[in-house]
Design an enzyme around this catalytic site. Structure first.
Site, PDB file in Angstrom:
ATOM      1  N   ASP A  61       0.870  -1.178   0.000  1.00 49.79           N
ATOM      2  CA  ASP A  61       0.000   0.000   0.000  1.00 49.79           C
ATOM      3  C   ASP A  61       0.905   1.224   0.000  1.00 49.79           C
ATOM      4  O   ASP A  61       1.578   1.523   1.004  1.00 49.79           O
ATOM      5  CB  ASP A  61      -0.919  -0.007   1.235  1.00 49.79           C
ATOM      6  N   TYR A 149     -10.226  15.491  -5.902  1.00 52.91           N
ATOM      7  CA  TYR A 149      -9.422  14.663  -6.813  1.00 52.91           C
ATOM      8  C   TYR A 149      -8.628  15.551  -7.784  1.00 52.91           C
ATOM      9  O   TYR A 149      -7.417  15.368  -7.957  1.00 52.91           O
ATOM     10  CB  TYR A 149     -10.335  13.694  -7.577  1.00 52.91           C
ATOM     11  N   GLY A 150      -9.314  16.520  -8.409  1.00 53.58           N
ATOM     12  CA  GLY A 150      -8.630  17.419  -9.334  1.00 53.58           C
ATOM     13  C   GLY A 150      -7.527  18.200  -8.622  1.00 53.58           C
ATOM     14  O   GLY A 150      -6.433  18.392  -9.158  1.00 53.58           O
ATOM     15  N   ALA A 151      -7.828  18.651  -7.410  1.00 53.32           N
ATOM     16  CA  ALA A 151      -6.833  19.416  -6.645  1.00 53.32           C
ATOM     17  C   ALA A 151      -5.609  18.564  -6.332  1.00 53.32           C
ATOM     18  O   ALA A 151      -4.469  19.040  -6.355  1.00 53.32           O
ATOM     19  CB  ALA A 151      -7.468  19.933  -5.357  1.00 53.32           C
TER      20      ALA A 151
HETATM   21  N1  LIG Z   1      -9.363   6.075 -16.308  1.00 50.14           N
HETATM   22  C1  LIG Z   1      -9.388   7.369 -16.509  1.00 50.14           C
HETATM   23  O1  LIG Z   1     -10.290   7.896 -17.198  1.00 50.14           O
HETATM   24  C2  LIG Z   1      -8.297   8.266 -15.944  1.00 50.14           C
HETATM   25  C3  LIG Z   1      -8.316   9.599 -16.337  1.00 50.14           C
HETATM   26  C4  LIG Z   1      -7.329  10.460 -15.854  1.00 50.14           C
HETATM   27  C5  LIG Z   1      -6.345   9.964 -15.021  1.00 50.14           C
HETATM   28  N2  LIG Z   1      -6.354   8.659 -14.638  1.00 50.14           N
HETATM   29  C6  LIG Z   1      -5.282   8.213 -13.753  1.00 50.14           C
HETATM   30  O2  LIG Z   1      -4.629   7.088 -14.304  1.00 50.14           O
HETATM   31  C7  LIG Z   1      -4.085   6.272 -13.265  1.00 50.14           C
HETATM   32  C8  LIG Z   1      -4.488   4.808 -13.487  1.00 50.14           C
HETATM   33  O3  LIG Z   1      -5.894   4.729 -13.380  1.00 50.14           O
HETATM   34  P1  LIG Z   1      -6.765   3.600 -14.119  1.00 50.14           P
HETATM   35  O4  LIG Z   1      -7.825   4.304 -14.875  1.00 50.14           O
HETATM   36  O5  LIG Z   1      -5.914   2.615 -14.785  1.00 50.14           O
HETATM   37  O6  LIG Z   1      -7.534   2.965 -12.838  1.00 50.14           O
HETATM   38  P2  LIG Z   1      -7.363   1.581 -12.069  1.00 50.14           P
HETATM   39  O7  LIG Z   1      -7.613   0.452 -12.988  1.00 50.14           O
HETATM   40  O8  LIG Z   1      -8.236   1.734 -10.873  1.00 50.14           O
HETATM   41  O9  LIG Z   1      -5.834   1.547 -11.619  1.00 50.14           O
HETATM   42  C9  LIG Z   1      -5.345   2.122 -10.427  1.00 50.14           C
HETATM   43  C10 LIG Z   1      -4.282   1.210  -9.866  1.00 50.14           C
HETATM   44  O10 LIG Z   1      -3.648   1.825  -8.761  1.00 50.14           O
HETATM   45  C11 LIG Z   1      -3.480   0.870  -7.725  1.00 50.14           C
HETATM   46  N3  LIG Z   1      -3.478   1.591  -6.459  1.00 50.14           N
HETATM   47  C12 LIG Z   1      -4.418   2.466  -6.014  1.00 50.14           C
HETATM   48  N4  LIG Z   1      -4.098   2.901  -4.785  1.00 50.14           N
HETATM   49  C13 LIG Z   1      -2.943   2.289  -4.434  1.00 50.14           C
HETATM   50  C14 LIG Z   1      -2.124   2.312  -3.275  1.00 50.14           C
HETATM   51  N5  LIG Z   1      -2.430   3.061  -2.196  1.00 50.14           N
HETATM   52  N6  LIG Z   1      -1.011   1.553  -3.252  1.00 50.14           N
HETATM   53  C15 LIG Z   1      -0.683   0.779  -4.316  1.00 50.14           C
HETATM   54  N7  LIG Z   1      -1.412   0.715  -5.441  1.00 50.14           N
HETATM   55  C16 LIG Z   1      -2.538   1.460  -5.495  1.00 50.14           C
HETATM   56  C17 LIG Z   1      -4.669  -0.080  -7.872  1.00 50.14           C
HETATM   57  O11 LIG Z   1      -4.383  -1.390  -7.404  1.00 50.14           O
HETATM   58  P3  LIG Z   1      -4.861  -1.892  -5.931  1.00 50.14           P
HETATM   59  O12 LIG Z   1      -6.297  -1.471  -5.807  1.00 50.14           O
HETATM   60  O13 LIG Z   1      -4.674  -3.369  -5.975  1.00 50.14           O
HETATM   61  O14 LIG Z   1      -3.962  -1.220  -4.975  1.00 50.14           O
HETATM   62  C18 LIG Z   1      -4.845  -0.122  -9.386  1.00 50.14           C
HETATM   63  O15 LIG Z   1      -4.079  -1.166  -9.969  1.00 50.14           O
HETATM   64  C19 LIG Z   1      -4.592   6.880 -11.945  1.00 50.14           C
HETATM   65  O16 LIG Z   1      -3.575   7.686 -11.396  1.00 50.14           O
HETATM   66  C20 LIG Z   1      -5.765   7.748 -12.380  1.00 50.14           C
HETATM   67  O17 LIG Z   1      -5.976   8.830 -11.502  1.00 50.14           O
HETATM   68  C21 LIG Z   1      -7.314   7.790 -15.085  1.00 50.14           C
END
Ligand SMILES: NC(=O)c1ccc[n+]([C@@H]2O[C@H](COP(=O)([O-])OP(=O)(O)OC[C@H]3O[C@@H](n4cnc5c(N)ncnc54)[C@H](OP(=O)(O)O)[C@@H]3O)[C@@H](O)[C@H]2O)c1
Length: 245
Positions: A61, A149-151
């Site tokens: 984590d 989140y945006g902030a």
């Molecule tokens: N999808 C979109 O439209 C979008 C748009 C803009 C930006 N983003 C950004 O892109 C990135 C990836 O997002 P995604 O869309 O691929 O979503 P996702 O599938 O939910 O991936 C997020 C990953 O982060 C891991 N994670 C979260 N908190 C954690 C922690 N405290 N320690 C270790 N691992 C952690 C999760 O795994 P575990 O739950 O197993 O820890 C998961 O594998 C994020 O930073 C998100 O803010 C996404």
């Protein structure tokens, strides 16, 4: 693109965008380590991703300093590329008082700022210099606004400037990839129904929502040796969903 046989660490590499990034680096011959909280999810991804080297997994984590410290012995001694991808959707605003508001903001800070900042601090001594690359995942929400989140994602843009200042004199770079809406990840989950997808598609100029591979391509470019002269920057990757920045 990019030198092969590099050591690449990707937070949140078991799902969504992070997993696509892991597959991209593994496919070009790099040694990839993926991090996340769920060991089973990481292991399943590692088994499926094809590459010259087996993908390493570390369950941790990243919002908990002690857990990161303990995981350091499992993490590579040399890191050529660090991809800070772990993050979570903002906590929905519900009715409540100041106590609830404070909890919400703290949770979004823990979920989106601490994993990036703490993992980077921990691995900085291992980052290759010259040639090291840190690429962080931001969000359009940082530029357009979306509550806490945006902030939090905006905070990462400011933090990235300081990191770039630190690394620049040593020949390493730090940049942020800023995705728009990306389908096919756990981020929105069931919230991204057909109506929502159509709405998001209509916001783009290219008439498509983003795919994890689109974001992985942008990350791979900023991590490549060719991007050596780009640092302290952010790269929008949103199909034209927002112009002018
Ligand atoms: N999808 C979109 O439209 C979008 C748009 C803009 C930006 N983003 C950004 O892109 C990135 C990836 O997002 P995604 O869309 O691929 O979503 P996702 O599938 O939910 O991936 C997020 C990953 O982060 C891991 N994670 C979260 N908190 C954690 C922690 N405290 N320690 C270790 N691992 C952690 C999760 O795994 P575990 O739950 O197993 O820890 C998961 O594998 C994020 O930073 C998100 O803010 C996404």
């Amino acid at each position: 693109m990019g030198g092969s046989d590099r050591s690449v660490v990707i937070s949140g590499g078991g799902t969504g965008i992070g997993r696509a990034i892991a597959a991209r680096f593994a496919g070009q011959g790099d040694k990839v380590t993926i991090l996340g909280r769920r060991a089973d999810v990481l292991r399943a991804a590692a088994q499926e991703i094809e590459g010259a080297h087996p993908v390493q997994v570390v369950a941790v984590d990243l919002s908990v300093p002690e857990e990161i410290e303990q995981s350091l012995r499992e993490l590579p001694e040399r890191v050529d590329v660090l991809v800070n991808n772990a993050g979570r959707r903002g906590t929905p605003v519900r009715a409540g008082g100041l106590k609830e508001a404070a909890e919400r903001w703290r949770r979004d800070f823990d979920n989106n700022v601490l994993p990036t900042v703490l993992l980077t601090e921990a691995l900085l001594p291992r980052l290759t210099r010259p040639g090291g690359r840190v690429v962080t995942l931001g969000s359009l929400a940082a530029l357009r606004g979306n509550g806490a989140y945006g902030a939090m994602k905006a905070a990462l843009l400011a933090w990235n400037h300081t990191l770039a200042q630190q690394l620049g004199p040593h020949g390493a770079t730090a940049n942020v990839v800023v995705p728009g809406f990306v389908a096919g990840t756990e981020f929105f989950g069931a919230l991204a129904d057909r109506e929502e997808l159509a709405r998001r598609r209509a916001q783009t100029l290219v008439g498509e929502v983003g795919k994890p591979d689109d974001i992985a391509a942008a990350v791979a470019f900023l991590a490549s040796p060719e991007a050596r002269y780009i640092t302290g920057e952010f790269l929008n990757c949103n199909g034209g969903a927002m112009l002018g920045r």
